[in-house]
Design a protein around this motif. Structure first.
Motif, PDB file in Angstrom:
ATOM      1  N   TRP A   8      17.240  74.664  95.992  1.00  0.00           N
ATOM      2  CA  TRP A   8      18.056  74.092  94.924  1.00  0.00           C
ATOM      3  C   TRP A   8      17.350  72.849  94.392  1.00  0.00           C
ATOM      4  CZ3 TRP A   8      22.879  75.428  92.919  1.00  0.00           C
ATOM      5  CH2 TRP A   8      23.459  76.557  93.472  1.00  0.00           C
ATOM      6  N   PRO A   9      17.563  72.521  93.122  1.00  0.00           N
ATOM      7  CA  PRO A   9      17.016  71.254  92.612  1.00  0.00           C
ATOM      8  C   PRO A   9      17.546  70.087  93.459  1.00  0.00           C
ATOM      9  CG  PRO A   9      17.813  72.610  90.802  1.00  0.00           C
ATOM     10  CD  PRO A   9      18.250  73.281  92.079  1.00  0.00           C
ATOM     11  N   GLU A  10      16.665  69.154  93.808  1.00  0.00           N
ATOM     12  CA  GLU A  10      17.024  68.084  94.735  1.00  0.00           C
ATOM     13  C   GLU A  10      18.215  67.259  94.253  1.00  0.00           C
ATOM     14  OE1 GLU A  10      17.379  66.313  98.103  1.00  0.00           O
ATOM     15  OE2 GLU A  10      15.913  67.904  97.803  1.00  0.00           O
ATOM     16  N   ASP A  11      18.331  67.020  92.942  1.00  0.00           N
ATOM     17  CA  ASP A  11      19.456  66.216  92.457  1.00  0.00           C
ATOM     18  C   ASP A  11      20.791  66.926  92.702  1.00  0.00           C
ATOM     19  OD1 ASP A  11      18.627  68.104  90.458  1.00  0.00           O
ATOM     20  OD2 ASP A  11      19.731  66.992  88.930  1.00  0.00           O
ATOM     21  N   LEU A  12      20.816  68.251  92.525  1.00  0.00           N
ATOM     22  CA  LEU A  12      22.047  68.996  92.797  1.00  0.00           C
ATOM     23  C   LEU A  12      22.333  69.048  94.295  1.00  0.00           C
ATOM     24  CD1 LEU A  12      21.855  72.012  90.324  1.00  0.00           C
ATOM     25  CD2 LEU A  12      23.307  69.993  90.189  1.00  0.00           C
ATOM     26  N   ALA A  13      21.310  69.273  95.106  1.00  0.00           N
ATOM     27  CA  ALA A  13      21.498  69.328  96.550  1.00  0.00           C
ATOM     28  C   ALA A  13      22.047  67.996  97.066  1.00  0.00           C
ATOM     29  CB  ALA A  13      20.175  69.666  97.243  1.00  0.00           C
ATOM     30  N   THR A  14      21.512  66.896  96.582  1.00  0.00           N
ATOM     31  CA  THR A  14      21.993  65.570  96.994  1.00  0.00           C
ATOM     32  C   THR A  14      23.447  65.381  96.586  1.00  0.00           C
ATOM     33  OG1 THR A  14      19.776  64.644  96.840  1.00  0.00           O
ATOM     34  CG2 THR A  14      21.612  63.087  96.721  1.00  0.00           C
ATOM     35  N   ARG A  15      23.764  65.758  95.369  1.00  0.00           N
ATOM     36  CA  ARG A  15      25.146  65.620  94.878  1.00  0.00           C
ATOM     37  C   ARG A  15      26.112  66.474  95.691  1.00  0.00           C
ATOM     38  NH1 ARG A  15      26.909  68.230  89.338  1.00  0.00           N
ATOM     39  NH2 ARG A  15      29.099  68.374  89.794  1.00  0.00           N
ATOM     40  N   ARG A  17      25.836  67.559  98.743  1.00  0.00           N
ATOM     41  CA  ARG A  17      26.014  66.982 100.088  1.00  0.00           C
ATOM     42  C   ARG A  17      26.908  65.746 100.023  1.00  0.00           C
ATOM     43  NH1 ARG A  17      20.470  68.311 100.141  1.00  0.00           N
ATOM     44  NH2 ARG A  17      20.065  70.080 101.511  1.00  0.00           N
ATOM     45  N   ARG A  18      26.638  64.871  99.052  1.00  0.00           N
ATOM     46  CA  ARG A  18      27.416  63.644  98.899  1.00  0.00           C
ATOM     47  C   ARG A  18      28.898  63.944  98.673  1.00  0.00           C
ATOM     48  NH1 ARG A  18      24.994  61.650  94.562  1.00  0.00           N
ATOM     49  NH2 ARG A  18      26.535  62.523  93.162  1.00  0.00           N
ATOM     50  N   GLU A  19      29.191  64.960  97.869  1.00  0.00           N
ATOM     51  CA  GLU A  19      30.574  65.298  97.537  1.00  0.00           C
ATOM     52  C   GLU A  19      31.239  66.191  98.579  1.00  0.00           C
ATOM     53  OE1 GLU A  19      30.860  66.547  93.450  1.00  0.00           O
ATOM     54  OE2 GLU A  19      29.791  64.760  92.751  1.00  0.00           O
ATOM     55  N   GLY A  24      26.178  71.522 105.807  1.00  0.00           N
ATOM     56  CA  GLY A  24      25.130  71.845 106.758  1.00  0.00           C
ATOM     57  C   GLY A  24      25.621  72.708 107.909  1.00  0.00           C
ATOM     58  N   ARG A  25      26.647  73.510 107.631  1.00  0.00           N
ATOM     59  CA  ARG A  25      27.237  74.356 108.667  1.00  0.00           C
ATOM     60  C   ARG A  25      27.155  75.816 108.216  1.00  0.00           C
ATOM     61  NH1 ARG A  25      32.901  72.664 109.213  1.00  0.00           N
ATOM     62  NH2 ARG A  25      32.822  73.996 111.018  1.00  0.00           N
TER      63      ARG A  25
END
Length: 82
Positions: A8-15, A17-19, A24-25
């Motif tokens: 996934w694009p890193e900006d979407l992956a970060t978002r 996870r943050r939200e 990660g399960r």
């Protein structure tokens, strides 16, 4: 990540996870927990047919067992059409 997969694009992956969308399960663990929490509630509706979370969990285990019996192992790639 498995070889050949596109991340996934890193900006979407970060978002995500943050939200809290990505925890990660494994998906199976999330399904098992929801099914245990809401066992007698309706999970799926198809016309007049109603499937409880307990029934959904049992059917998911049966499908997993069937895939295993076909020789599909963890980390094997399959396509699921919904």
């Amino acid at each position: 990540m498995l070889d050949g997969c596109v991340p996934w694009p890193e900006d979407l992956a970060t978002r995500y996870r943050r939200e809290g969308y990505w925890q990660g399960r494994p998906l199976g663990d999330l399904l098992d927990e929801a099914c245990a929490r809401h066992a007698d509630r309706t999970a799926l509706v198809c016309g007049e047919r109603r499937i409880t979370y307990a029934d959904l969990a049992a059917q998911a285990r049966a499908v997993a067992g069937g895939l295993s019996n076909l020789g599909i192992s963890p980390l094997d790639r399959i396509v699921v059409q919904l």
